[in-house]
Scaffold this motif. Structure first.
Motif, short mmCIF file in Angstrom:
data_model
loop_
_atom_site.label_atom_id
_atom_site.label_comp_id
_atom_site.label_asym_id
_atom_site.label_seq_id
_atom_site.Cartn_x
_atom_site.Cartn_y
_atom_site.Cartn_z
N HIS A 65 0.82 -1.21 0.00
CA HIS A 65 0.00 0.00 0.00
C HIS A 65 0.86 1.27 0.00
O HIS A 65 0.32 2.37 -0.04
N ASN A 66 2.18 1.08 0.06
CA ASN A 66 3.09 2.23 0.01
C ASN A 66 3.03 2.86 -1.38
O ASN A 66 3.03 2.16 -2.39
N GLY A 67 2.99 4.19 -1.43
CA GLY A 67 2.89 4.88 -2.71
C GLY A 67 4.04 4.61 -3.64
O GLY A 67 3.91 4.74 -4.87
N GLY A 68 5.20 4.20 -3.09
CA GLY A 68 6.36 3.91 -3.93
C GLY A 68 6.40 2.49 -4.44
O GLY A 68 7.28 2.14 -5.25
N PHE A 69 5.49 1.65 -3.97
CA PHE A 69 5.46 0.24 -4.40
C PHE A 69 4.73 0.14 -5.73
O PHE A 69 3.57 0.54 -5.85
N ASP A 70 5.41 -0.40 -6.74
CA ASP A 70 4.83 -0.56 -8.07
C ASP A 70 4.30 -1.98 -8.21
O ASP A 70 5.07 -2.93 -8.32
N ARG A 71 2.99 -2.13 -8.22
CA ARG A 71 2.38 -3.46 -8.26
C ARG A 71 2.59 -4.17 -9.59
O ARG A 71 2.32 -5.37 -9.70
N LYS A 72 3.04 -3.44 -10.59
CA LYS A 72 3.26 -4.05 -11.90
C LYS A 72 4.64 -4.68 -12.03
O LYS A 72 4.89 -5.43 -12.96
N ILE A 134 11.07 -16.53 12.34
CA ILE A 134 11.12 -15.40 11.41
C ILE A 134 10.67 -15.82 10.02
O ILE A 134 9.85 -15.14 9.38
N CYS A 135 11.17 -16.95 9.55
CA CYS A 135 10.82 -17.44 8.21
C CYS A 135 9.32 -17.71 8.12
O CYS A 135 8.67 -17.37 7.10
N GLU A 136 8.78 -18.33 9.13
CA GLU A 136 7.35 -18.67 9.11
C GLU A 136 6.49 -17.41 9.15
O GLU A 136 5.44 -17.34 8.51
N GLU A 137 6.95 -16.38 9.87
CA GLU A 137 6.20 -15.12 9.91
C GLU A 137 6.27 -14.40 8.55
O GLU A 137 5.30 -13.78 8.12
N ILE A 138 7.43 -14.49 7.88
CA ILE A 138 7.52 -13.91 6.53
C ILE A 138 6.49 -14.57 5.62
O ILE A 138 5.80 -13.90 4.84
N ALA A 139 6.38 -15.89 5.72
CA ALA A 139 5.40 -16.62 4.91
C ALA A 139 3.98 -16.16 5.23
O ALA A 139 3.16 -15.96 4.32
N VAL A 140 3.67 -15.98 6.51
CA VAL A 140 2.34 -15.50 6.91
C VAL A 140 2.06 -14.14 6.31
O VAL A 140 0.95 -13.87 5.79
N GLN A 141 3.05 -13.26 6.34
CA GLN A 141 2.87 -11.92 5.79
C GLN A 141 2.66 -11.94 4.28
O GLN A 141 1.83 -11.20 3.73
N LEU A 142 3.36 -12.80 3.60
CA LEU A 142 3.18 -12.91 2.15
C LEU A 142 1.80 -13.46 1.81
O LEU A 142 1.16 -13.01 0.85
N ASP A 143 1.33 -14.39 2.62
CA ASP A 143 -0.01 -14.93 2.37
C ASP A 143 -1.08 -13.88 2.64
O ASP A 143 -2.14 -13.87 2.00
N LYS A 144 -0.82 -12.96 3.58
CA LYS A 144 -1.76 -11.86 3.82
C LYS A 144 -1.87 -10.96 2.59
O LYS A 144 -2.95 -10.44 2.27
N ILE A 145 -0.75 -10.77 1.90
CA ILE A 145 -0.76 -9.97 0.68
C ILE A 145 -1.66 -10.63 -0.37
O ILE A 145 -2.45 -9.97 -1.05
N ASN A 147 -4.16 -12.67 0.29
CA ASN A 147 -5.54 -12.60 0.76
C ASN A 147 -6.14 -11.20 0.68
O ASN A 147 -7.35 -11.04 0.73
N GLN A 148 -5.25 -10.19 0.57
CA GLN A 148 -5.74 -8.83 0.39
C GLN A 148 -6.24 -8.57 -1.03
O GLN A 148 -6.82 -7.52 -1.30
N GLY A 149 -5.97 -9.53 -1.91
CA GLY A 149 -6.44 -9.38 -3.29
C GLY A 149 -5.46 -8.72 -4.22
O GLY A 149 -5.81 -8.41 -5.37
N CYS A 150 -4.22 -8.53 -3.77
CA CYS A 150 -3.20 -7.93 -4.64
C CYS A 150 -2.56 -9.02 -5.50
O CYS A 150 -1.86 -9.89 -4.99
N SER A 151 -2.83 -8.96 -6.80
CA SER A 151 -2.28 -9.98 -7.69
C SER A 151 -0.76 -9.89 -7.79
O SER A 151 -0.12 -10.78 -8.37
N CYS A 152 -0.17 -8.84 -7.21
CA CYS A 152 1.28 -8.67 -7.24
C CYS A 152 2.00 -9.82 -6.55
O CYS A 152 3.20 -10.03 -6.78
N TYR A 153 1.30 -10.57 -5.70
CA TYR A 153 1.95 -11.66 -4.97
C TYR A 153 2.55 -12.69 -5.92
O TYR A 153 3.50 -13.39 -5.58
N LYS A 154 2.01 -12.78 -7.13
CA LYS A 154 2.50 -13.76 -8.09
C LYS A 154 3.92 -13.44 -8.57
O LYS A 154 4.60 -14.30 -9.11
#
Length: 400
Positions: A65-72, A134-145, A147-154
């Motif tokens: 959601h950061n304005g500098g993050f380019d989802r493309k 730490i690794c497992e929490e990183i995975a949780v955070q990525l899965d939240k992305i 689940n937020q509906g941002c196709s950028c996760y791919k």
């Protein structure tokens, strides 16, 4: 009173001795109670060379959601190793700058220095225990992305050095588990992933906290080996495994630490000079050096933006200086023939460059018919100055 009892129980836990180390197993409980990974691990997002935003790991999903993050654009997550630092670590800065100069990727660095430097109990092995969380929490955070509906996760992928390379594997593995295989990391570049306590050939297996990286952790896993059987792995475990200079010791290095760092040095240069590290598929470094694999396929080691995904085991040679390691097609030639130096001259006595064993001297061919030996650090300085001079000349010529 309950806390006092817990600490006492931990300190009275079973004490064992392995390879001369005294292991207090109860310290695990104390260590795991000190600090939350969600708040003490930081995640740094760099939209350009001059700006970075810091997030707590538990808020990593907010980066999109950061304005500098380019989802493309693709997004790389870099994870440093043991004793590293996600903000000022040399490897993080080098890889970050390489990506930012290209400006075609979102760059995120995981800073777990709050725990990578933690030395309660037995260092390193206790760090691995915390790293799992730490690794497992990183995975949780990525899965939240996701689940937020941002196709950028791919378009997220992972790069990690040493313990960070092992962490990248666990992130991918855990992410597949918690997402029921709906989120599989596209690619992982593991840079000399840590060997102690992970490699099956290792004699040290004190506290196995999680399994070694493997090709099952992502759609594509590439491993660069530079210090196998020491700080790094020697086994071929990825879709593609690259062994520059044999994968155990690197030219000019006097220590295993030096060879271990060359994995990220090679990787950041592969970003700057994509396609520079030509490698040949072969079953062993000896056969590669003898030319027994000269008819086998070749591919590129390191970063690729065009979707190239080589598979198999590859070997190559690099220049004996961290300032200019990529030899392109010369990296495929047998070291018993000749080596092309940066000034274009040929050196037939390649043994002095340490391709079979690190040495402290190289020959300066610019000092006449009777070459003088100079220390390797001075040689590296000469090459560095040469690069600066060449760049200045190119700038002057382009301005004309």
């Amino acid at each position: 009173m309950r806390l006092k009892h817990s600490l006492l129980t931990s300190l009275l836990a079973f004490v064992g001795s392995i390879n001369g180390w005294i292991i207090i197993d109860g310290i695990k409980n104390v260590l795991e109670s000190v600090g939350s990974v969600g708040t003490n691990v930081k995640v740094l997002f760099s939209p350009n060379l001059y700006t970075a935003y810091s997030y707590n790991l538990e808020n990593m999903h907010d980066i999109v959601h950061n304005g500098g993050f380019d989802r493309k654009l693709p997004t790389v997550i870099y994870i440093h190793g043991y004793l590293g630092d996600g903000e000022f670590d040399e490897s993080v800065m080098a890889v970050r700058n390489a990506y930012r100069e290209e400006n075609n990727q979102n760059f995120i660095a995981v800073d777990w220095s709050a725990f990578s430097h933690f030395t309660v109990g037995v260092p390193y092995f206790n760090n691995i225990r915390k790293l799992r969380q730490i690794c497992e929490e990183i995975a949780v955070q990525l899965d939240k992305i996701r689940n937020q509906g941002c196709s950028c996760y791919k378009n997220f992928y992972l790069v990690g050095h040493s313990l960070g390379g092992q962490c990248a594997g666990l992130v991918g593995r855990h992410l597949k588990k918690i997402s029921n295989n709906h989120f599989v990391i596209s690619k992982i570049y593991a840079l000399d992933p840590a060997g102690p306590d992970f490699e099956t050939k290792s004699i040290i297996h004190l506290h196995k906290s999680f399994d070694c990286i493997s090709r099952n952790d992502a759609d594509y896993v590439q491993i660069i080996h530079t210090n196998g059987n020491r700080y790094g792995l020697s086994e071929s475990l990825g879709h593609a495994d690259f062994y520059p200079n044999g994968g155990m010791s690197q030219p000019g290095c006097k220590s295993d630490v030096c060879s271990h760092t060359f994995a990220w040095i090679f990787y950041q240069q592969s970003i700057r000079l994509e396609g520079g590290f030509l490698a040949r598929q072969c079953d062993s470094y000896d056969n590669f050096q003898m030319g027994n694999c000269d008819l086998n396929e070749i591919s590129f080691m390191g970063f690729s933006s065009n979707g190239t995904r080589p598979t198999g085991t590859y070997f190559l040679r690099t220049h004996p200086s961290k300032f200019g390691p990529a030899l392109r097609e010369e990296g495929l030639k047998r070291t018993i023939s000749y080596l092309i130096l940066e000034d274009g001259s040929k050196q037939t006595n390649t043994g002095i460059y340490g391709f079979r064993a690190p040495v402290s001297n190289v020959t300066n061919l610019n000092e006449g018919n009777s070459p003088n030996e100079i220390p390797l650090d001075r040689y590296n300085e000469m090459l560095h100055r040469q690069h600066i001079d060449q760049n200045r000349l190119q700038d002057e010529n382009s301005s004309e």
